[in-house]
Design a protein around this motif. Structure first.
Motif, PDB file in Angstrom:
ATOM      1  N   ARG A  29       0.821  -1.280  -0.124  1.00  0.00           N
ATOM      2  CA  ARG A  29       0.006   0.005  -0.106  1.00  0.00           C
ATOM      3  C   ARG A  29       0.979   1.233  -0.138  1.00  0.00           C
ATOM      4  NH1 ARG A  29      -4.482   0.829  -1.763  1.00  0.00           N
ATOM      5  NH2 ARG A  29      -3.223   2.371  -2.917  1.00  0.00           N
ATOM      6  N   GLN A  30       1.893   1.293   0.766  1.00  0.00           N
ATOM      7  CA  GLN A  30       2.729   2.548   1.042  1.00  0.00           C
ATOM      8  C   GLN A  30       3.382   2.696  -0.349  1.00  0.00           C
ATOM      9  OE1 GLN A  30       2.919   4.690   3.680  1.00  0.00           O
ATOM     10  NE2 GLN A  30       3.637   6.079   2.004  1.00  0.00           N
ATOM     11  N   ALA A  31       4.023   1.450  -0.957  1.00  0.00           N
ATOM     12  CA  ALA A  31       4.798   1.901  -2.190  1.00  0.00           C
ATOM     13  C   ALA A  31       3.799   2.301  -3.270  1.00  0.00           C
ATOM     14  CB  ALA A  31       5.356   0.361  -2.532  1.00  0.00           C
ATOM     15  N   ILE A  32       2.485   1.827  -3.318  1.00  0.00           N
ATOM     16  CA  ILE A  32       1.667   2.398  -4.431  1.00  0.00           C
ATOM     17  C   ILE A  32       1.573   3.734  -4.241  1.00  0.00           C
ATOM     18  CG2 ILE A  32      -0.534   2.047  -5.286  1.00  0.00           C
ATOM     19  CD1 ILE A  32      -0.594  -0.730  -5.119  1.00  0.00           C
ATOM     20  N   ASP A  33       1.288   4.186  -2.860  1.00  0.00           N
ATOM     21  CA  ASP A  33       0.956   5.411  -2.528  1.00  0.00           C
ATOM     22  C   ASP A  33       2.112   6.434  -2.797  1.00  0.00           C
ATOM     23  OD1 ASP A  33      -1.521   4.872  -1.771  1.00  0.00           O
ATOM     24  OD2 ASP A  33      -1.342   4.897   0.261  1.00  0.00           O
ATOM     25  N   ASP A  34       3.350   5.974  -2.746  1.00  0.00           N
ATOM     26  CA  ASP A  34       4.637   6.902  -2.939  1.00  0.00           C
ATOM     27  C   ASP A  34       4.514   7.194  -4.511  1.00  0.00           C
ATOM     28  OD1 ASP A  34       5.260   6.924  -0.339  1.00  0.00           O
ATOM     29  OD2 ASP A  34       6.588   5.391  -0.207  1.00  0.00           O
ATOM     30  N   THR A  35       4.091   6.204  -5.285  1.00  0.00           N
ATOM     31  CA  THR A  35       4.241   6.375  -6.692  1.00  0.00           C
ATOM     32  C   THR A  35       3.326   7.367  -7.046  1.00  0.00           C
ATOM     33  OG1 THR A  35       2.693   4.881  -7.354  1.00  0.00           O
ATOM     34  CG2 THR A  35       4.843   3.990  -7.084  1.00  0.00           C
ATOM     35  N   GLY A  36       2.214   7.637  -6.490  1.00  0.00           N
ATOM     36  CA  GLY A  36       1.109   8.621  -6.722  1.00  0.00           C
ATOM     37  C   GLY A  36       0.387   7.933  -7.939  1.00  0.00           C
ATOM     38  N   SER A  37       0.436   6.850  -8.191  1.00  0.00           N
ATOM     39  CA  SER A  37      -0.123   6.106  -9.646  1.00  0.00           C
ATOM     40  C   SER A  37      -1.524   5.859  -9.486  1.00  0.00           C
ATOM     41  CB  SER A  37       0.652   4.868 -10.017  1.00  0.00           C
ATOM     42  OG  SER A  37       0.390   3.919  -8.718  1.00  0.00           O
ATOM     43  N   GLY A  38      -2.141   5.581  -8.261  1.00  0.00           N
ATOM     44  CA  GLY A  38      -3.359   5.118  -8.061  1.00  0.00           C
ATOM     45  C   GLY A  38      -3.940   3.492  -8.121  1.00  0.00           C
ATOM     46  N   VAL A  39      -2.864   2.928  -8.433  1.00  0.00           N
ATOM     47  CA  VAL A  39      -3.012   1.399  -8.842  1.00  0.00           C
ATOM     48  C   VAL A  39      -3.677   0.897  -7.745  1.00  0.00           C
ATOM     49  CG1 VAL A  39      -1.669  -0.642  -8.675  1.00  0.00           C
ATOM     50  CG2 VAL A  39      -1.227   1.256 -10.239  1.00  0.00           C
ATOM     51  N   LEU A  40      -4.623   0.027  -8.178  1.00  0.00           N
ATOM     52  CA  LEU A  40      -5.518  -0.465  -7.032  1.00  0.00           C
ATOM     53  C   LEU A  40      -4.823  -1.710  -6.365  1.00  0.00           C
ATOM     54  CD1 LEU A  40      -9.267  -0.838  -7.394  1.00  0.00           C
ATOM     55  CD2 LEU A  40      -7.992  -2.819  -6.945  1.00  0.00           C
ATOM     56  N   LEU A  41      -4.979  -1.846  -5.056  1.00  0.00           N
ATOM     57  CA  LEU A  41      -4.176  -2.965  -4.530  1.00  0.00           C
ATOM     58  C   LEU A  41      -5.296  -4.141  -3.862  1.00  0.00           C
ATOM     59  CD1 LEU A  41      -1.971  -4.352  -2.970  1.00  0.00           C
ATOM     60  CD2 LEU A  41      -2.375  -2.817  -1.095  1.00  0.00           C
ATOM     61  N   THR A  42      -5.140  -5.395  -4.535  1.00  0.00           N
ATOM     62  CA  THR A  42      -5.890  -6.429  -4.066  1.00  0.00           C
ATOM     63  C   THR A  42      -5.114  -7.378  -3.129  1.00  0.00           C
ATOM     64  OG1 THR A  42      -7.372  -6.582  -5.970  1.00  0.00           O
ATOM     65  CG2 THR A  42      -7.301  -8.440  -4.916  1.00  0.00           C
ATOM     66  N   ALA A  43      -5.558  -7.531  -1.894  1.00  0.00           N
ATOM     67  CA  ALA A  43      -4.882  -8.530  -0.959  1.00  0.00           C
ATOM     68  C   ALA A  43      -5.664  -9.878  -1.057  1.00  0.00           C
ATOM     69  CB  ALA A  43      -5.023  -7.796   0.510  1.00  0.00           C
ATOM     70  N   ARG A  44      -4.918 -10.985  -1.221  1.00  0.00           N
ATOM     71  CA  ARG A  44      -5.338 -12.352  -1.273  1.00  0.00           C
ATOM     72  C   ARG A  44      -4.938 -13.160  -0.262  1.00  0.00           C
ATOM     73  NH1 ARG A  44      -3.993 -14.688  -7.311  1.00  0.00           N
ATOM     74  NH2 ARG A  44      -4.149 -16.522  -6.271  1.00  0.00           N
ATOM     75  N   THR A  45      -5.837 -14.055   0.341  1.00  0.00           N
ATOM     76  CA  THR A  45      -5.404 -14.934   1.355  1.00  0.00           C
ATOM     77  C   THR A  45      -5.723 -16.411   0.772  1.00  0.00           C
ATOM     78  OG1 THR A  45      -5.557 -15.724   3.650  1.00  0.00           O
ATOM     79  CG2 THR A  45      -7.463 -15.077   2.614  1.00  0.00           C
ATOM     80  N   GLU A  46      -4.651 -17.259   0.968  1.00  0.00           N
ATOM     81  CA  GLU A  46      -4.797 -18.392   0.030  1.00  0.00           C
ATOM     82  C   GLU A  46      -4.842 -19.717   0.648  1.00  0.00           C
ATOM     83  OE1 GLU A  46      -3.335 -18.050  -3.573  1.00  0.00           O
ATOM     84  OE2 GLU A  46      -4.168 -16.365  -2.867  1.00  0.00           O
ATOM     85  N   GLY A  47      -5.429 -19.639   1.855  1.00  0.00           N
ATOM     86  CA  GLY A  47      -5.770 -20.841   2.489  1.00  0.00           C
ATOM     87  C   GLY A  47      -6.646 -22.040   1.772  1.00  0.00           C
ATOM     88  N   TYR A  48      -7.442 -21.380   1.092  1.00  0.00           N
ATOM     89  CA  TYR A  48      -8.051 -22.455   0.184  1.00  0.00           C
ATOM     90  C   TYR A  48      -7.527 -23.015  -0.936  1.00  0.00           C
ATOM     91  CZ  TYR A  48     -12.526 -21.514   3.000  1.00  0.00           C
ATOM     92  OH  TYR A  48     -13.679 -21.613   3.706  1.00  0.00           O
ATOM     93  N   VAL A  49      -6.350 -22.422  -1.160  1.00  0.00           N
ATOM     94  CA  VAL A  49      -5.506 -22.857  -2.267  1.00  0.00           C
ATOM     95  C   VAL A  49      -4.609 -23.852  -1.685  1.00  0.00           C
ATOM     96  CG1 VAL A  49      -3.864 -22.174  -3.948  1.00  0.00           C
ATOM     97  CG2 VAL A  49      -5.934 -20.523  -3.524  1.00  0.00           C
ATOM     98  N   VAL A  50      -4.020 -23.559  -0.543  1.00  0.00           N
ATOM     99  CA  VAL A  50      -2.805 -24.264   0.081  1.00  0.00           C
ATOM    100  C   VAL A  50      -3.271 -25.631   0.906  1.00  0.00           C
ATOM    101  CG1 VAL A  50      -1.299 -22.455  -0.152  1.00  0.00           C
ATOM    102  CG2 VAL A  50      -2.413 -22.769   1.785  1.00  0.00           C
ATOM    103  N   GLY A  51      -4.839 -25.879   1.151  1.00  0.00           N
ATOM    104  CA  GLY A  51      -5.144 -26.843   1.750  1.00  0.00           C
ATOM    105  C   GLY A  51      -5.383 -26.563   3.160  1.00  0.00           C
ATOM    106  N   ARG A  52      -5.717 -25.389   3.571  1.00  0.00           N
ATOM    107  CA  ARG A  52      -6.029 -24.885   4.844  1.00  0.00           C
ATOM    108  C   ARG A  52      -7.342 -24.006   4.933  1.00  0.00           C
ATOM    109  NH1 ARG A  52      -1.151 -24.707   8.041  1.00  0.00           N
ATOM    110  NH2 ARG A  52       0.015 -26.467   7.235  1.00  0.00           N
ATOM    111  N   PRO A  53      -8.474 -24.726   4.378  1.00  0.00           N
ATOM    112  CA  PRO A  53      -9.782 -24.119   4.138  1.00  0.00           C
ATOM    113  C   PRO A  53     -10.363 -23.531   5.423  1.00  0.00           C
ATOM    114  CG  PRO A  53      -9.944 -26.444   3.872  1.00  0.00           C
ATOM    115  CD  PRO A  53      -8.558 -26.331   4.359  1.00  0.00           C
ATOM    116  N   ASP A  54      -9.827 -22.727   6.107  1.00  0.00           N
ATOM    117  CA  ASP A  54     -10.401 -22.224   7.292  1.00  0.00           C
ATOM    118  C   ASP A  54     -11.224 -20.870   7.129  1.00  0.00           C
ATOM    119  OD1 ASP A  54     -10.751 -20.978   9.912  1.00  0.00           O
ATOM    120  OD2 ASP A  54      -8.842 -22.054  10.768  1.00  0.00           O
ATOM    121  N   LEU A  55     -12.347 -20.803   7.091  1.00  0.00           N
ATOM    122  CA  LEU A  55     -13.248 -19.844   6.698  1.00  0.00           C
ATOM    123  C   LEU A  55     -13.122 -18.417   7.690  1.00  0.00           C
ATOM    124  CD1 LEU A  55     -15.133 -18.416   4.827  1.00  0.00           C
ATOM    125  CD2 LEU A  55     -17.080 -19.408   6.378  1.00  0.00           C
ATOM    126  N   ASP A  56     -12.950 -19.005   9.265  1.00  0.00           N
ATOM    127  CA  ASP A  56     -12.947 -17.837  10.147  1.00  0.00           C
ATOM    128  C   ASP A  56     -11.367 -17.253   9.850  1.00  0.00           C
ATOM    129  OD1 ASP A  56     -15.077 -18.520  11.331  1.00  0.00           O
ATOM    130  OD2 ASP A  56     -14.302 -19.795  12.927  1.00  0.00           O
TER     131      ASP A  56
END
Length: 263
Positions: free
Chosen positions: A130-157
């Motif tokens: 987030r800070q890196a994008i803000d420092d560029t002033g580009s307005g690039v949209l940041l998506t954050a992913r959590t991969e629990g369901y991909v790596v075999g740790r399907p914990d919804l909580d």
């Protein structure tokens, strides 16, 4: 950048994943309002498994995609090609320079014993992006992913806990690939609050209309379109190798015509 942010404000849009410039051009001219890269599709095109490209090759790949289309492009930037938040920030800055409109950072470690970064480190990595994008002033949209369901740790909580922390750390959009049930999707959308949610649709478990009804803002398909293309190619290649026949060489698309029409 403004157009990509606008797409995330209301409604539901589909953002398919090209794996090279040709597929990107055709998808754009089919009318999709935005596109997203796929780390898997890019790696396969280079003869590597998913996550098999180094930072330099990935940046080159993103430059090629952004140069080929005019619609916004979101980058599957894996885990930022680093562990340390400061290095993630440096690499995000390089990614912004490729002309992308958005990028995602995930919390997968690629370590089978410890497949997710510890909670605090995962959050710090998102904050650094987030800070890196803000420092560029580009307005690039940041998506954050959590991969629990991909790596075999399907914990919804735990998925919800991480996504909420990522939102507080500055993520614009939230993403938990491989969630598939109404319960899971509804929980993630509710946890996101005002933040838009990306849903991976890599199998026929839901329609775009059904996802929209559940409050999903953005739909992507990951490497699945690339796999579909590989499926047709492999079937033709196997037939040729095994039997010497070419029954798959019929009713094929006029790819050259598609690209000439879009030139």
């Amino acid at each position: 950048m403004a157009e990509f942010h606008r797409l995330h404000e209301a409604g539901t849009f589909v953002m398919p994943n090209p794996w090279d410039a040709g597929s990107a051009v055709v998808l754009q001219h089919m009318g999709f309002p935005a596109l997203a890269s796929t780390s898997a599709g890019a790696a396969w095109a280079h003869g590597r498994p998913d996550n098999g490209l180094d930072l330099g090759r990935m940046l080159d790949h993103l430059r090629g995609l952004t140069a080929s289309v005019t619609v916004p492009l979101n980058a599957d930037f894996e885990g930022g090609f680093a562990v340390d938040p400061e290095d993630v920030a440096d690499h995000v800055t390089l990614a912004v320079d490729t002309g992308i409109a958005g990028l995602s950072i995930e919390d997968s470690t690629r370590d089978a014993e410890h497949p997710l970064f510890d909670f605090s480190l995962a959050v710090e990595r998102v904050a650094a992006a987030r800070q890196a994008i803000d420092d560029t002033g580009s307005g690039v949209l940041l998506t954050a992913r959590t991969e629990g369901y991909v790596v075999g740790r399907p914990d919804l909580d735990e998925t919800v806990r991480r996504l909420q922390a990522f939102a507080e750390a500055g993520a614009d959009c939230l993403y938990a690939p491989r969630i598939t049930t109404t319960e899971e999707i509804t929980a993630v959308v509710a946890a996101a609050g005002s933040k838009p949610v990306n849903l991976l649709v890599n199998a026929p478990f839901i329609t775009v209309a059904e996802a929209a009804d559940l409050g999903v803002r953005r739909i992507s398909v990951g490497g699945t379109m690339a796999r579909a293309a590989w499926g047709g190619w492999l079937a033709a290649a196997r037939e040729l190798a095994d039997s010497g026949t070419v029954t798959h060489f019929q009713d094929l698309p006029d790819v050259d015509g598609l690209l000439r029409a879009n030139d």
